[in-house]
Each structure stands twice: as structure tokens, then as C-alpha cells.
Design a protein around this motif. Sequence first.
Motif, PDB file in Angstrom:
ATOM      1  N   VAL A 166      -4.820 -20.801 -48.924  1.00 38.25           N
ATOM      2  CA  VAL A 166      -4.346 -19.520 -49.811  1.00 38.25           C
ATOM      3  C   VAL A 166      -3.899 -18.234 -48.960  1.00 38.25           C
ATOM      4  CG1 VAL A 166      -6.926 -18.757 -49.662  1.00 38.25           C
ATOM      5  CG2 VAL A 166      -5.310 -18.314 -51.785  1.00 38.25           C
ATOM      6  N   GLU A 167      -3.082 -17.678 -49.592  1.00 37.85           N
ATOM      7  CA  GLU A 167      -2.565 -16.583 -48.992  1.00 37.85           C
ATOM      8  C   GLU A 167      -3.271 -15.204 -49.575  1.00 37.85           C
ATOM      9  OE1 GLU A 167       1.321 -13.836 -48.038  1.00 37.85           O
ATOM     10  OE2 GLU A 167       1.525 -15.922 -48.871  1.00 37.85           O
ATOM     11  N   ILE A 168      -4.146 -14.361 -48.931  1.00 36.18           N
ATOM     12  CA  ILE A 168      -4.561 -13.276 -49.446  1.00 36.18           C
ATOM     13  C   ILE A 168      -4.292 -11.995 -48.496  1.00 36.18           C
ATOM     14  CG2 ILE A 168      -6.934 -11.918 -49.743  1.00 36.18           C
ATOM     15  CD1 ILE A 168      -8.107 -14.944 -50.413  1.00 36.18           C
ATOM     16  N   LYS A 169      -3.710 -10.956 -49.161  1.00 32.53           N
ATOM     17  CA  LYS A 169      -3.321  -9.881 -48.086  1.00 32.53           C
ATOM     18  C   LYS A 169      -2.506 -10.301 -47.167  1.00 32.53           C
ATOM     19  CE  LYS A 169      -7.244  -7.122 -49.894  1.00 32.53           C
ATOM     20  NZ  LYS A 169      -8.416  -6.225 -49.156  1.00 32.53           N
ATOM     21  N   GLN A 170      -1.339 -11.035 -47.507  1.00 32.43           N
ATOM     22  CA  GLN A 170      -0.445 -11.726 -46.369  1.00 32.43           C
ATOM     23  C   GLN A 170      -0.881 -12.249 -45.171  1.00 32.43           C
ATOM     24  OE1 GLN A 170       1.871  -7.947 -45.497  1.00 32.43           O
ATOM     25  NE2 GLN A 170       3.058  -8.226 -47.282  1.00 32.43           N
ATOM     26  N   ASP A 172      -2.884 -16.203 -44.289  1.00 30.24           N
ATOM     27  CA  ASP A 172      -3.365 -17.511 -44.843  1.00 30.24           C
ATOM     28  C   ASP A 172      -4.605 -17.892 -44.442  1.00 30.24           C
ATOM     29  OD1 ASP A 172      -0.741 -17.921 -45.847  1.00 30.24           O
ATOM     30  OD2 ASP A 172       0.067 -18.710 -44.016  1.00 30.24           O
ATOM     31  N   TYR A 173      -5.184 -18.687 -45.454  1.00 27.30           N
ATOM     32  CA  TYR A 173      -6.825 -18.938 -44.990  1.00 27.30           C
ATOM     33  C   TYR A 173      -7.033 -20.417 -45.352  1.00 27.30           C
ATOM     34  CZ  TYR A 173      -8.205 -13.754 -44.422  1.00 27.30           C
ATOM     35  OH  TYR A 173      -8.001 -12.614 -44.128  1.00 27.30           O
ATOM     36  N   ASP A 174      -7.702 -21.152 -44.709  1.00 30.87           N
ATOM     37  CA  ASP A 174      -8.264 -22.421 -45.253  1.00 30.87           C
ATOM     38  C   ASP A 174      -9.041 -22.343 -46.399  1.00 30.87           C
ATOM     39  OD1 ASP A 174      -6.276 -23.841 -43.627  1.00 30.87           O
ATOM     40  OD2 ASP A 174      -7.809 -23.972 -42.101  1.00 30.87           O
ATOM     41  N   VAL A 175      -8.916 -22.998 -47.593  1.00 34.55           N
ATOM     42  CA  VAL A 175     -10.123 -23.043 -48.433  1.00 34.55           C
ATOM     43  C   VAL A 175     -10.942 -24.432 -48.302  1.00 34.55           C
ATOM     44  CG1 VAL A 175     -10.237 -23.317 -50.853  1.00 34.55           C
ATOM     45  CG2 VAL A 175      -8.336 -22.052 -50.036  1.00 34.55           C
ATOM     46  N   LEU A 176     -12.407 -24.220 -48.188  1.00 36.86           N
ATOM     47  CA  LEU A 176     -12.968 -25.399 -47.922  1.00 36.86           C
ATOM     48  C   LEU A 176     -13.788 -25.858 -49.125  1.00 36.86           C
ATOM     49  CD1 LEU A 176     -15.258 -23.837 -44.820  1.00 36.86           C
ATOM     50  CD2 LEU A 176     -12.936 -25.097 -44.963  1.00 36.86           C
ATOM     51  N   LYS A 190      -1.049 -28.448 -45.851  1.00 39.91           N
ATOM     52  CA  LYS A 190      -2.236 -28.464 -46.707  1.00 39.91           C
ATOM     53  C   LYS A 190      -1.740 -27.962 -48.263  1.00 39.91           C
ATOM     54  CE  LYS A 190      -4.956 -26.896 -42.946  1.00 39.91           C
ATOM     55  NZ  LYS A 190      -5.461 -25.671 -42.183  1.00 39.91           N
ATOM     56  N   ILE A 191      -2.694 -28.126 -48.842  1.00 38.22           N
ATOM     57  CA  ILE A 191      -2.452 -27.530 -50.520  1.00 38.22           C
ATOM     58  C   ILE A 191      -2.192 -26.052 -50.555  1.00 38.22           C
ATOM     59  CG2 ILE A 191      -3.394 -27.600 -52.841  1.00 38.22           C
ATOM     60  CD1 ILE A 191      -4.854 -30.111 -52.148  1.00 38.22           C
ATOM     61  N   THR A 192      -1.383 -25.486 -51.187  1.00 42.45           N
ATOM     62  CA  THR A 192      -1.372 -23.941 -51.136  1.00 42.45           C
ATOM     63  C   THR A 192      -2.035 -23.693 -52.716  1.00 42.45           C
ATOM     64  OG1 THR A 192       0.917 -24.250 -51.898  1.00 42.45           O
ATOM     65  CG2 THR A 192       0.635 -23.878 -49.455  1.00 42.45           C
ATOM     66  N   TYR A 193      -2.515 -22.635 -52.602  1.00 39.91           N
ATOM     67  CA  TYR A 193      -3.179 -21.973 -53.677  1.00 39.91           C
ATOM     68  C   TYR A 193      -2.417 -20.686 -54.261  1.00 39.91           C
ATOM     69  CZ  TYR A 193      -7.270 -25.207 -53.580  1.00 39.91           C
ATOM     70  OH  TYR A 193      -7.934 -26.318 -53.565  1.00 39.91           O
ATOM     71  N   GLN A 194      -2.238 -20.532 -55.323  1.00 38.93           N
ATOM     72  CA  GLN A 194      -1.290 -19.547 -55.801  1.00 38.93           C
ATOM     73  C   GLN A 194      -2.081 -18.855 -56.994  1.00 38.93           C
ATOM     74  OE1 GLN A 194       2.334 -21.348 -56.727  1.00 38.93           O
ATOM     75  NE2 GLN A 194       2.702 -21.945 -54.621  1.00 38.93           N
ATOM     76  N   GLY A 195      -1.687 -17.647 -57.168  1.00 41.55           N
ATOM     77  CA  GLY A 195      -2.335 -16.580 -58.022  1.00 41.55           C
ATOM     78  C   GLY A 195      -3.951 -16.372 -58.313  1.00 41.55           C
ATOM     79  N   PHE A 196      -4.527 -16.659 -57.012  1.00 43.41           N
ATOM     80  CA  PHE A 196      -5.814 -16.442 -57.007  1.00 43.41           C
ATOM     81  C   PHE A 196      -6.570 -15.221 -56.085  1.00 43.41           C
ATOM     82  CE2 PHE A 196      -5.442 -21.146 -57.501  1.00 43.41           C
ATOM     83  CZ  PHE A 196      -6.561 -21.370 -58.272  1.00 43.41           C
ATOM     84  N   GLY A 197      -5.483 -14.432 -55.947  1.00 44.31           N
ATOM     85  CA  GLY A 197      -5.696 -13.264 -54.960  1.00 44.31           C
ATOM     86  C   GLY A 197      -6.897 -12.211 -55.597  1.00 44.31           C
TER      87      GLY A 197
END
Length: 289
Positions: A166-170, A172-176, A190-197
Amino acid sequence: MTTKSSKEEVGLDKSHFIPEHQQYAQRLTALEKRRAQADHPHKGGERIGHKAHKIKWYRYFTSGERVAKLVCLFGGGLLLALYVISPLSKIKQIQVVGNNELSAGQVEKATQIHPGRYIWGVYADRNALSQSAHKNNPQVKSIRVRVTGPQAVKITVQENPVVGLVEIKQRDYDVLANGQLQVAKSDKSKITYQGFGKNRTVLRKTAVQIGKVKPVIRNGISAIAYRPTKISPRRLVIYMRDGNTVYADYKTVGKKLAYYPGIAATMKDPGVVDLQVGAYSYSYGSHDK
């Protein structure tokens, strides 16, 4: 008169003499018994001597047994103390099992269990090591340490697998799988997560659900987007690597995705699989989306 008187005296003397004779006979009998016992002392004293002999050996045996127990106790304690402070109690062999995404080196680093560390210290602190390992590396859910030899330990790991990116504030973080985030590694598959910021709670709940999905299905997901609507405020749009799109509820997606392989196998063309309420599919363009 004289004769009669003499007879009476004799009669008196005889009646007086008979008890004394009996007494003498009784005394003589008693003396003979005593003499017989003196001549054969073993007949009367055998049991007493035998009992005394048994008591003597019992006391000797029980005292010897107590001494042996004390020697074993203190001897064992001394040997244990020598082992604890000697190099023989230092770890030489570490076996790591249960890890899939983490390497054995990463597990050792997180747990701080390494060759040269005293094995008794590791075993005594095993519960604290499990907690510190999770803090050092969030991918370590828990560990179980077992001593398998004088210088060997076995670490059984339970992981929090990475379920996406997931990308938060430009950044990238791994989501566990437990919803935690950690700085992402350079893995673009990896799976990318969108719209969760701005929806971290929804992201956490979604990650926990995706963590329940079998790896063979999870590896087929390309991206997950949070796309709520008035009708479906918990809607997720999941983009699969095979070209299909899945609609799901973030509270039930972990369970519903188990039906995806069977549904996808019946689809002639790529399309949409709707798992929000029930489970059905349709091809792109054949349904009013």
C-alpha cells in the motif's frame, strides 16, 4: 495316753512336713529349668538376638540410603552448575522451521538467538523472546523455542505473511496479515492496495481477511481497491492476474474468495465475479456495471 499323744504329734508333724516337701520339689524343678536354660542359652535368646541383628542391618541400610541420596543430590547439582557456566552450554546448532517468507537468518536476528549464546538463558527467556521477536520483526507472529540437545535448539515460527503493498503519503508499505504495516521491500509482485489512505481501519480489516485466503488464491490477486457505494459501503474491487474482477465485502472476503477458483473455471470469457451477496459471474459488457 502317751501313745495317743505321740501319734497325734506324729500326725501333726507329717501334715506340717508335706507342704514343705512340695515346696522343696517345686524349688528343685525351678532350679533344673534354670540350669537347662543356662546350658542351652540359644533356645531362649535366639529370637531376641535375631531381632537385634535385623535392627542393626536396617539402621545401617537406611542410613546408607540417606547418604547415597544426599550424594546424588549434591553431585547432580554440582554437575548442573558446572554445565551452566561451561562452554558446553553454549548454542552451536539452531534449527528454524515454519518459516515461508522469512529466512532462517531473519528469524535468528529477530529472536536474538544465535550460536554462542547460553542455551539455559534462551530457554529461561523463551516467552519474552517471542514478544521481542514480534517487535523486532512484525512478520514474526510468534515463536516456540525447544531444546533438542545439550547445544541445540529448535525455533518454530508462525508468520504474519505479507498480503500486499500500500502507498501512504508517497511511501510504500508492506501490508501484513494482521493488518500491521512495515516499510516495503523491493518486490513489485505483491498485491497493491488502493483507496485505503484515509481508511486505515478498513485496510486492517481487509488485510486480516486476505490473510485467511489460501496462498494459491492470494497469489492470483494483482490489486485490491476500496470502492464503497451507497448500496455497498463495504465494497472491495479485486483485480485478478487472470483478467477477472471480483466484487467483495471487506468483512467476508476471506471466506468468499474460496469460491473463486470454481467460478472462474466455468467462465468462458474474462468478466466480473460478484461475491458480495451470494456468488455469481458475468462477462465484461454483458451486464450493466
